[in-house]
Design a protein around this motif. Structure first.
Motif, PDB file in Angstrom:
ATOM      1  N   ASP A 257      23.533  24.728  53.317  1.00 57.70           N
ATOM      2  CA  ASP A 257      22.820  25.998  53.418  1.00 57.70           C
ATOM      3  C   ASP A 257      21.478  25.863  52.704  1.00 57.70           C
ATOM      4  O   ASP A 257      21.427  25.776  51.484  1.00 57.70           O
ATOM      5  CB  ASP A 257      23.649  27.111  52.795  1.00 57.70           C
ATOM      6  N   LEU A 258      20.409  25.818  53.468  1.00 55.71           N
ATOM      7  CA  LEU A 258      19.079  25.626  52.898  1.00 55.71           C
ATOM      8  C   LEU A 258      18.262  26.911  52.859  1.00 55.71           C
ATOM      9  O   LEU A 258      17.062  26.876  52.661  1.00 55.71           O
ATOM     10  CB  LEU A 258      18.314  24.552  53.693  1.00 55.71           C
ATOM     11  N   ARG A 259      18.951  28.053  53.049  1.00 57.32           N
ATOM     12  CA  ARG A 259      18.230  29.321  53.002  1.00 57.32           C
ATOM     13  C   ARG A 259      17.714  29.589  51.599  1.00 57.32           C
ATOM     14  O   ARG A 259      18.280  29.132  50.621  1.00 57.32           O
ATOM     15  CB  ARG A 259      19.151  30.476  53.411  1.00 57.32           C
ATOM     16  N   GLN A 260      16.637  30.332  51.538  1.00 55.15           N
ATOM     17  CA  GLN A 260      16.113  30.755  50.245  1.00 55.15           C
ATOM     18  C   GLN A 260      16.580  32.180  49.988  1.00 55.15           C
ATOM     19  O   GLN A 260      16.764  32.963  50.916  1.00 55.15           O
ATOM     20  CB  GLN A 260      14.594  30.683  50.236  1.00 55.15           C
ATOM     21  N   TYR A 261      16.781  32.496  48.719  1.00 56.57           N
ATOM     22  CA  TYR A 261      17.297  33.796  48.334  1.00 56.57           C
ATOM     23  C   TYR A 261      16.345  34.482  47.366  1.00 56.57           C
ATOM     24  O   TYR A 261      15.611  33.838  46.638  1.00 56.57           O
ATOM     25  CB  TYR A 261      18.662  33.649  47.659  1.00 56.57           C
ATOM     26  N   LYS A 262      16.418  35.793  47.361  1.00 52.06           N
ATOM     27  CA  LYS A 262      15.668  36.599  46.408  1.00 52.06           C
ATOM     28  C   LYS A 262      16.683  37.313  45.525  1.00 52.06           C
ATOM     29  O   LYS A 262      17.689  37.821  46.013  1.00 52.06           O
ATOM     30  CB  LYS A 262      14.803  37.617  47.149  1.00 52.06           C
ATOM     31  N   LYS A 263      16.448  37.334  44.226  1.00 48.91           N
ATOM     32  CA  LYS A 263      17.336  38.023  43.301  1.00 48.91           C
ATOM     33  C   LYS A 263      17.049  39.520  43.347  1.00 48.91           C
ATOM     34  O   LYS A 263      15.904  39.943  43.212  1.00 48.91           O
ATOM     35  CB  LYS A 263      17.140  37.517  41.876  1.00 48.91           C
ATOM     36  N   ILE A 264      18.119  40.306  43.517  1.00 47.77           N
ATOM     37  CA  ILE A 264      18.015  41.757  43.466  1.00 47.77           C
ATOM     38  C   ILE A 264      18.737  42.189  42.193  1.00 47.77           C
ATOM     39  O   ILE A 264      19.957  42.120  42.100  1.00 47.77           O
ATOM     40  CB  ILE A 264      18.668  42.425  44.703  1.00 47.77           C
ATOM     41  N   TYR A 265      17.960  42.620  41.195  1.00 51.42           N
ATOM     42  CA  TYR A 265      18.521  42.943  39.887  1.00 51.42           C
ATOM     43  C   TYR A 265      19.170  44.319  39.904  1.00 51.42           C
ATOM     44  O   TYR A 265      18.564  45.309  40.306  1.00 51.42           O
ATOM     45  CB  TYR A 265      17.434  42.868  38.808  1.00 51.42           C
ATOM     46  N   LEU A 266      20.425  44.381  39.468  1.00 54.05           N
ATOM     47  CA  LEU A 266      21.182  45.619  39.427  1.00 54.05           C
ATOM     48  C   LEU A 266      21.291  46.179  38.015  1.00 54.05           C
ATOM     49  O   LEU A 266      21.497  47.378  37.840  1.00 54.05           O
ATOM     50  CB  LEU A 266      22.593  45.379  39.991  1.00 54.05           C
ATOM     51  N   LEU A 267      21.169  45.311  37.011  1.00 52.36           N
ATOM     52  CA  LEU A 267      21.310  45.752  35.627  1.00 52.36           C
ATOM     53  C   LEU A 267      20.607  44.762  34.717  1.00 52.36           C
ATOM     54  O   LEU A 267      20.694  43.549  34.919  1.00 52.36           O
ATOM     55  CB  LEU A 267      22.803  45.818  35.246  1.00 52.36           C
TER      56      LEU A 267
ATOM     57  N   SER B 137      27.466  51.306  31.947  1.00 50.38           N
ATOM     58  CA  SER B 137      26.867  50.727  33.157  1.00 50.38           C
ATOM     59  C   SER B 137      27.859  49.960  34.021  1.00 50.38           C
ATOM     60  O   SER B 137      27.459  49.361  35.011  1.00 50.38           O
ATOM     61  CB  SER B 137      25.741  49.765  32.763  1.00 50.38           C
ATOM     62  N   ASN B 138      29.142  49.949  33.676  1.00 47.88           N
ATOM     63  CA  ASN B 138      30.044  49.014  34.340  1.00 47.88           C
ATOM     64  C   ASN B 138      30.946  49.599  35.428  1.00 47.88           C
ATOM     65  O   ASN B 138      31.608  48.851  36.134  1.00 47.88           O
ATOM     66  CB  ASN B 138      30.894  48.270  33.310  1.00 47.88           C
ATOM     67  N   GLU B 139      30.997  50.912  35.593  1.00 46.52           N
ATOM     68  CA  GLU B 139      31.962  51.491  36.528  1.00 46.52           C
ATOM     69  C   GLU B 139      31.743  51.022  37.967  1.00 46.52           C
ATOM     70  O   GLU B 139      32.664  50.509  38.616  1.00 46.52           O
ATOM     71  CB  GLU B 139      31.920  53.019  36.466  1.00 46.52           C
ATOM     72  N   ILE B 140      30.554  51.174  38.470  1.00 46.59           N
ATOM     73  CA  ILE B 140      30.282  50.767  39.857  1.00 46.59           C
ATOM     74  C   ILE B 140      30.333  49.255  39.994  1.00 46.59           C
ATOM     75  O   ILE B 140      30.870  48.729  40.972  1.00 46.59           O
ATOM     76  CB  ILE B 140      28.934  51.330  40.337  1.00 46.59           C
ATOM     77  N   ILE B 141      29.816  48.537  39.002  1.00 50.68           N
ATOM     78  CA  ILE B 141      29.828  47.071  39.047  1.00 50.68           C
ATOM     79  C   ILE B 141      31.265  46.547  39.089  1.00 50.68           C
ATOM     80  O   ILE B 141      31.580  45.627  39.847  1.00 50.68           O
ATOM     81  CB  ILE B 141      29.044  46.482  37.850  1.00 50.68           C
ATOM     82  N   SER B 142      32.166  47.148  38.311  1.00 52.31           N
ATOM     83  CA  SER B 142      33.562  46.705  38.321  1.00 52.31           C
ATOM     84  C   SER B 142      34.197  46.952  39.689  1.00 52.31           C
ATOM     85  O   SER B 142      34.978  46.130  40.172  1.00 52.31           O
ATOM     86  CB  SER B 142      34.364  47.398  37.223  1.00 52.31           C
ATOM     87  N   LYS B 143      33.865  48.048  40.335  1.00 50.99           N
ATOM     88  CA  LYS B 143      34.397  48.330  41.677  1.00 50.99           C
ATOM     89  C   LYS B 143      33.866  47.321  42.697  1.00 50.99           C
ATOM     90  O   LYS B 143      34.595  46.881  43.582  1.00 50.99           O
ATOM     91  CB  LYS B 143      34.072  49.750  42.088  1.00 50.99           C
ATOM     92  N   LEU B 144      32.602  46.954  42.586  1.00 53.77           N
ATOM     93  CA  LEU B 144      32.029  45.941  43.477  1.00 53.77           C
ATOM     94  C   LEU B 144      32.736  44.597  43.281  1.00 53.77           C
ATOM     95  O   LEU B 144      33.040  43.899  44.251  1.00 53.77           O
ATOM     96  CB  LEU B 144      30.529  45.780  43.224  1.00 53.77           C
ATOM     97  N   LEU B 145      32.994  44.239  42.027  1.00 58.07           N
ATOM     98  CA  LEU B 145      33.699  42.985  41.744  1.00 58.07           C
ATOM     99  C   LEU B 145      35.128  43.032  42.271  1.00 58.07           C
ATOM    100  O   LEU B 145      35.599  42.074  42.896  1.00 58.07           O
ATOM    101  CB  LEU B 145      33.702  42.693  40.244  1.00 58.07           C
TER     102      LEU B 145
END
Length: 148
Positions: free
Chosen positions: A23-33, A89-97
């Motif tokens: 996979d040689l795609r390039q990625y951009k970081k999207i900061y959530l916290l 800050s962790n409620e939504i992040i924990s659900k995503l995980l």
């Protein structure tokens, strides 16, 4: 072409077809916290701080059985717990995980020993977005940079 060359050619051609695609795609970081590591002074962080530097990756470890916070997300550096994502800050992040909706990553942004112990390590939590997918709307472009 002799028999040996013929066999080599067949082997080479067949082995190339089973090589994994890279996979040689390039990625951009999207900061959530972006935050300090909560509880840093109570775990192994102070013992490991000399090994930490900006850019180091931290492992996110869910602790749903944590007696203080069912949404707890521990931060591990080289297999050692150094603290947590802040509880506020962790409620939504924990659900995503838990739901594996996003592959989240965490890295150290800054290490500063000249501050109070709970401010020694500043981190950023982010998801990766492939560059070839739709571009980021200008109103969300701020999510791609670290606050200073």
């Amino acid at each position: 072409m002799n028999r040996l060359e013929f066999i080599k050619n067949i082997f080479t051609a067949s082995s190339l077809s089973v090589l994994p695609k890279i996979d040689l795609r390039q990625y951009k970081k999207i900061y959530l916290l972006q935050s300090f590591v909560r509880g840093f002074q109570y775990y192994n962080g102070n013992d490991l701080i000399d090994q930490m530097q900006a850019g180091d990756v931290l492992e996110l470890v869910r602790e749903p059985d944590n007696k203080y916070d069912e949404d707890a997300i521990a931060l591990h550096f080289k297999g050692n717990k150094i603290g947590f994502i802040p509880a506020e800050s962790n409620e939504i992040i924990s659900k995503l995980l838990d739901a594996s909706l996003l592959e989240l990553h965490c890295e150290i942004i800054a290490v500063n020993m000249d501050t109070k112990s709970w401010e020694h390590v500043f981190i950023a939590l982010y998801a990766l977005k492939p560059m070839e997918s739709s571009t980021i709307s200008p109103e969300y472009e701020h999510l791609t940079t670290i606050e200073t």
